[in-house]
Write a protein that holds these residues in place. Structure first.
Motif, PDB file in Angstrom:
ATOM      1  N   THR A   1      -1.779  -1.321  -4.301  1.00  0.00           N
ATOM      2  CA  THR A   1      -2.693   0.291  -3.722  1.00  0.00           C
ATOM      3  C   THR A   1      -2.092   1.073  -3.626  1.00  0.00           C
ATOM      4  OG1 THR A   1      -4.714   0.061  -3.885  1.00  0.00           O
ATOM      5  CG2 THR A   1      -3.383  -1.123  -2.656  1.00  0.00           C
ATOM      6  N   ASN A   2      -2.763   2.105  -3.463  1.00  0.00           N
ATOM      7  CA  ASN A   2      -3.076   3.144  -2.149  1.00  0.00           C
ATOM      8  C   ASN A   2      -4.366   3.588  -1.832  1.00  0.00           C
ATOM      9  OD1 ASN A   2       0.148   4.311  -3.812  1.00  0.00           O
ATOM     10  ND2 ASN A   2      -1.277   4.440  -5.763  1.00  0.00           N
ATOM     11  N   ALA A   3      -3.431   3.767  -0.636  1.00  0.00           N
ATOM     12  CA  ALA A   3      -4.490   4.251   0.620  1.00  0.00           C
ATOM     13  C   ALA A   3      -5.386   5.275   0.254  1.00  0.00           C
ATOM     14  CB  ALA A   3      -3.443   5.450   1.513  1.00  0.00           C
TER      15      ALA A   3
ATOM     16  N   ARG B   1      -2.372   4.045 -13.579  1.00  0.00           N
ATOM     17  CA  ARG B   1      -1.439   2.758 -13.137  1.00  0.00           C
ATOM     18  C   ARG B   1      -1.420   3.206 -11.443  1.00  0.00           C
ATOM     19  NH1 ARG B   1      -2.258  -2.328 -15.325  1.00  0.00           N
ATOM     20  NH2 ARG B   1      -0.562  -2.895 -14.951  1.00  0.00           N
ATOM     21  N   PRO B   2      -0.919   2.147 -10.917  1.00  0.00           N
ATOM     22  CA  PRO B   2      -0.001   2.861  -9.350  1.00  0.00           C
ATOM     23  C   PRO B   2       0.774   2.801  -9.731  1.00  0.00           C
ATOM     24  CG  PRO B   2      -0.983   0.607  -8.957  1.00  0.00           C
ATOM     25  CD  PRO B   2      -1.395   1.240 -10.548  1.00  0.00           C
ATOM     26  N   PHE B   3       1.867   3.375  -9.263  1.00  0.00           N
ATOM     27  CA  PHE B   3       3.242   2.884  -8.907  1.00  0.00           C
ATOM     28  C   PHE B   3       4.310   3.180 -10.708  1.00  0.00           C
ATOM     29  CE2 PHE B   3       2.805   1.428  -5.152  1.00  0.00           C
ATOM     30  CZ  PHE B   3       3.274   2.786  -4.150  1.00  0.00           C
ATOM     31  N   VAL B   4       4.382   4.065 -11.349  1.00  0.00           N
ATOM     32  CA  VAL B   4       4.050   3.658 -12.938  1.00  0.00           C
ATOM     33  C   VAL B   4       5.215   5.084 -12.770  1.00  0.00           C
ATOM     34  CG1 VAL B   4       2.651   2.620 -13.944  1.00  0.00           C
ATOM     35  CG2 VAL B   4       2.450   5.097 -13.727  1.00  0.00           C
TER      36      VAL B   4
ATOM     37  N   PRO C   1       9.031   7.153 -11.648  1.00  0.00           N
ATOM     38  CA  PRO C   1       9.962   7.723 -10.482  1.00  0.00           C
ATOM     39  C   PRO C   1      10.146   6.747  -8.688  1.00  0.00           C
ATOM     40  CG  PRO C   1       9.600   9.821 -11.248  1.00  0.00           C
ATOM     41  CD  PRO C   1       8.599   8.901 -11.586  1.00  0.00           C
ATOM     42  N   ALA C   2       9.216   6.812  -8.509  1.00  0.00           N
ATOM     43  CA  ALA C   2       9.090   5.730  -6.701  1.00  0.00           C
ATOM     44  C   ALA C   2       8.598   4.055  -7.008  1.00  0.00           C
ATOM     45  CB  ALA C   2       7.986   6.515  -6.412  1.00  0.00           C
ATOM     46  N   GLY C   3       7.902   4.336  -8.190  1.00  0.00           N
ATOM     47  CA  GLY C   3       7.269   3.019  -9.074  1.00  0.00           C
ATOM     48  C   GLY C   3       8.677   2.219  -9.539  1.00  0.00           C
TER      49      GLY C   3
ATOM     50  N   THR D   1       9.645   2.249   4.797  1.00  0.00           N
ATOM     51  CA  THR D   1       9.883   3.342   4.309  1.00  0.00           C
ATOM     52  C   THR D   1       8.524   4.020   2.989  1.00  0.00           C
ATOM     53  OG1 THR D   1      12.056   2.752   4.061  1.00  0.00           O
ATOM     54  CG2 THR D   1      11.443   5.474   4.149  1.00  0.00           C
ATOM     55  N   HIS D   2       8.249   4.932   2.662  1.00  0.00           N
ATOM     56  CA  HIS D   2       8.036   5.290   1.108  1.00  0.00           C
ATOM     57  C   HIS D   2       9.214   5.470   0.334  1.00  0.00           C
ATOM     58  CE1 HIS D   2       5.929   6.359  -2.495  1.00  0.00           C
ATOM     59  NE2 HIS D   2       4.466   6.226  -2.051  1.00  0.00           N
ATOM     60  N   PRO D   3       9.498   4.851  -1.101  1.00  0.00           N
ATOM     61  CA  PRO D   3      10.481   4.897  -2.154  1.00  0.00           C
ATOM     62  C   PRO D   3      10.626   6.271  -2.160  1.00  0.00           C
ATOM     63  CG  PRO D   3       8.241   3.709  -2.604  1.00  0.00           C
ATOM     64  CD  PRO D   3       8.326   3.356  -1.974  1.00  0.00           C
TER      65      PRO D   3
ATOM     66  N   VAL E   1       0.767  -0.889   0.127  1.00  0.00           N
ATOM     67  CA  VAL E   1       0.009   0.304  -0.167  1.00  0.00           C
ATOM     68  C   VAL E   1       0.270   1.355   0.172  1.00  0.00           C
ATOM     69  CG1 VAL E   1      -2.449   1.129   0.841  1.00  0.00           C
ATOM     70  CG2 VAL E   1      -1.682  -1.128   1.226  1.00  0.00           C
ATOM     71  N   GLY E   2       0.504   2.044  -1.020  1.00  0.00           N
ATOM     72  CA  GLY E   2       1.419   3.561  -1.414  1.00  0.00           C
ATOM     73  C   GLY E   2       0.732   4.965  -0.722  1.00  0.00           C
ATOM     74  N   GLU E   3       1.266   6.142  -0.891  1.00  0.00           N
ATOM     75  CA  GLU E   3       0.049   6.667  -0.372  1.00  0.00           C
ATOM     76  C   GLU E   3      -1.098   7.322  -1.214  1.00  0.00           C
ATOM     77  OE1 GLU E   3       1.722  11.115  -0.916  1.00  0.00           O
ATOM     78  OE2 GLU E   3       1.888  11.074   1.738  1.00  0.00           O
ATOM     79  N   GLN E   4      -0.307   7.467  -2.500  1.00  0.00           N
ATOM     80  CA  GLN E   4      -1.351   7.909  -3.496  1.00  0.00           C
ATOM     81  C   GLN E   4      -0.739   8.236  -4.699  1.00  0.00           C
ATOM     82  OE1 GLN E   4      -2.621  12.257  -3.266  1.00  0.00           O
ATOM     83  NE2 GLN E   4      -0.521  13.148  -2.637  1.00  0.00           N
ATOM     84  N   PRO E   5      -1.578   8.565  -5.605  1.00  0.00           N
ATOM     85  CA  PRO E   5      -0.959   8.150  -6.984  1.00  0.00           C
ATOM     86  C   PRO E   5       0.526   9.455  -6.893  1.00  0.00           C
ATOM     87  CG  PRO E   5      -3.322   8.436  -7.360  1.00  0.00           C
ATOM     88  CD  PRO E   5      -3.156   8.337  -5.923  1.00  0.00           C
ATOM     89  N   GLY E   6       1.362   9.220  -7.796  1.00  0.00           N
ATOM     90  CA  GLY E   6       1.966  10.856  -8.244  1.00  0.00           C
ATOM     91  C   GLY E   6       1.022  11.082  -9.883  1.00  0.00           C
ATOM     92  N   ASP E   7       2.046  12.251 -10.419  1.00  0.00           N
ATOM     93  CA  ASP E   7       1.524  12.890 -11.624  1.00  0.00           C
ATOM     94  C   ASP E   7       1.392  12.149 -12.402  1.00  0.00           C
ATOM     95  OD1 ASP E   7       1.527  15.246 -13.492  1.00  0.00           O
ATOM     96  OD2 ASP E   7       3.402  14.170 -14.284  1.00  0.00           O
ATOM     97  N   GLN E   8       2.766  10.776 -12.949  1.00  0.00           N
ATOM     98  CA  GLN E   8       2.626   9.432 -14.357  1.00  0.00           C
ATOM     99  C   GLN E   8       1.555   9.196 -13.114  1.00  0.00           C
ATOM    100  OE1 GLN E   8       6.484   8.399 -15.510  1.00  0.00           O
ATOM    101  NE2 GLN E   8       7.599  10.368 -14.718  1.00  0.00           N
ATOM    102  N   GLU E   9       1.308   8.641 -12.706  1.00  0.00           N
ATOM    103  CA  GLU E   9       0.191   7.643 -12.448  1.00  0.00           C
ATOM    104  C   GLU E   9      -1.122   8.440 -12.940  1.00  0.00           C
ATOM    105  OE1 GLU E   9       2.365   8.216 -10.287  1.00  0.00           O
ATOM    106  OE2 GLU E   9       3.807   6.415 -10.394  1.00  0.00           O
ATOM    107  N   ASP E  10      -1.259   9.150 -12.427  1.00  0.00           N
ATOM    108  CA  ASP E  10      -2.087   9.706 -12.871  1.00  0.00           C
ATOM    109  C   ASP E  10      -3.252  10.254 -13.769  1.00  0.00           C
ATOM    110  OD1 ASP E  10      -5.108  12.226 -11.625  1.00  0.00           O
ATOM    111  OD2 ASP E  10      -3.466  13.467 -13.373  1.00  0.00           O
TER     112      ASP E  10
HETATM  113  N1  URA Z   1       3.348   7.125  -5.040  1.00  0.00           N
HETATM  114  C1  URA Z   1       2.916   6.166  -4.302  1.00  0.00           C
HETATM  115  O1  URA Z   1       2.379   6.338  -3.053  1.00  0.00           O
HETATM  116  N2  URA Z   1       1.875   5.656  -4.729  1.00  0.00           N
HETATM  117  C2  URA Z   1       2.518   5.789  -6.846  1.00  0.00           C
HETATM  118  O2  URA Z   1       0.927   5.056  -6.967  1.00  0.00           O
HETATM  119  C3  URA Z   1       2.803   6.115  -7.078  1.00  0.00           C
HETATM  120  C4  URA Z   1       3.779   6.834  -6.379  1.00  0.00           C
END
Ligand code: URA
Ligand code: SF4
Length: 214
Positions: A95-97, A68-71, A73-75, A180-182, A55-64
Motif C-alpha cells: 500500500t501507500n501512505a 494499482r500500486p507498484f506497477v 519502474p519502482a514496482g 530505502t524507497h526503490p 508501505v510506499g509513498e504515493q502512486p506514481g504515473d503508471q499506478e495512477d
Molecule cells: N512509488 C510508491 O511509493 N508507490 C507506488 O505505488 C509506486 C511508486
C-alpha cells in the motif's frame, strides 16, 4: 479549526475490517485536494491476511493510470528486491501512505511531486484502517514518507534503516522496519552505486522476512 480544503480522510473511512470495502470507499474520498487532478484512487494490492505489509509513498504515473500500486519502474525494482530476499510479491500486502498521485505538469509530462506532511496526515485514516484490517506482523516503510506516516514522527532513513522497531499505538503489536524507497535506487545513475544500494534494500527485507515469516 477544520480546514475545509483538507478535512482529512476520516469521514470517508467506513467502519469495516474488510480491505475490499475500504478500497471501494476510498474512491469517494475528498479528504484532501489530491483527488481532483489524479485519474483515480490507488488503494492496495495483496492478501488481507499478509504477515508483511509494505508501505510506499504515493502512486506514481503508471499506478495512477492503472489503479494499482507498484506497477511502474519502482514496482519492478521492488519485485526484484523482494525476490532476492526470498519473499513472494503476491504474499505481501502493498500500500501507500498517500492514495492519490501528486504531480506537476510540465508540458505533456506529469512529474511526481512529493506529498506534504499535510497530505500524509489527511490520508492517514486509510492507512490506520488498513493496519487494523490486515494486522501484519511487520510493517516495512519504504522511504521517509511511509516512515513518517507509520511512526508518526519525522524519520531519517539513513540513520534508522534495517532495524526492527516497536510499532507505535495503532500499529503495535506489529513491528516496523524502515528502508530505502526503490525510487531512490532508480535515481542512482551508475551501476557502481546502484548495486550496493540494492544489496542494502535486500538485506533490510531479509530482516523483515525473518521477523514476519520466521
Ligand atoms: N512509488 C510508491 O511509493 N508507490 C507506488 O505505488 C509506486 C511508486
Ligand atoms: Fe483522500 Fe488520501 Fe486521496 Fe487525499 S490523497 S483525497 S486523503 S485518499
Amino acid at each position: 479549526m477544520v480546514d475545509e480544503e483538507r478535512p482529512g480522510a476520516g469521514q470517508w473511512v467506513p467502519e469495516t475490517s474488510a480491505v475490499k470495502a475500504l478500497a471501494e470507499a476510498a474512491g469517494n474520498c475528498r479528504g484532501c485536494e489530491l483527488f481532483r487532478d489524479a485519474t483515480q484512487v490507488v488503494f492496495s494490492a495483496g492478501p488481507q491476511k499478509a504477515a508483511l505489509m509494505l508501505v510506499g509513498e504515493q502512486p506514481g504515473d503508471q499506478e495512477d493510470q492503472r489503479g494499482r500500486p507498484f506497477v511502474g519502474p519502482a514496482g519492478r525494482l521492488l519485485a526484484d528486491a523482494l525476490a532476492a530476499a526470498g519473499i513472494e510479491t503476491r504474499s505481501v500486502y502493498l500500500t501507500n501512505a498517500v492514495k492519490h498521485f501528486r504531480f506537476e505538469r510540465r508540458g505533456k509530462a506529469r512529474i511526481h511531486k512529493k506529498p506534504d506532511v499535510g497530505h500524509i496526515t489527511a490520508c492517514l485514516p486509510w492507512l490506520q484502517a488498513e493496519l487494523q484490517a490486515v494486522r501484519p506482523v511487520v510493517v516495512v516503510c519504504l522511504g521517509a514518507t511511509a516512515g513518517r506516516a507509520v511512526l508518526g514522527r519525522p524519520v531519517r532513513v539513513g540513520a534508522e534503516r534495517g532495524i526492527l522497531m516497536e510499532g507505535p499505538e495503532g500499529v503495535a503489536p506489529a513491528q516496523v522496519l524502515l528502508t530505502t524507497h526503490p525510487s531512490a535506487l532508480l535515481r542512482l545513475r551508475n551501476a557502481e552505486d546502484r548495486e550496493p544500494a540494492l544489496g542494502e534494500l535486500v538485506a533490510d527485507l531479509v530482516v523483515a522476512r525473518d521477523a514476519a515469516l520466521g
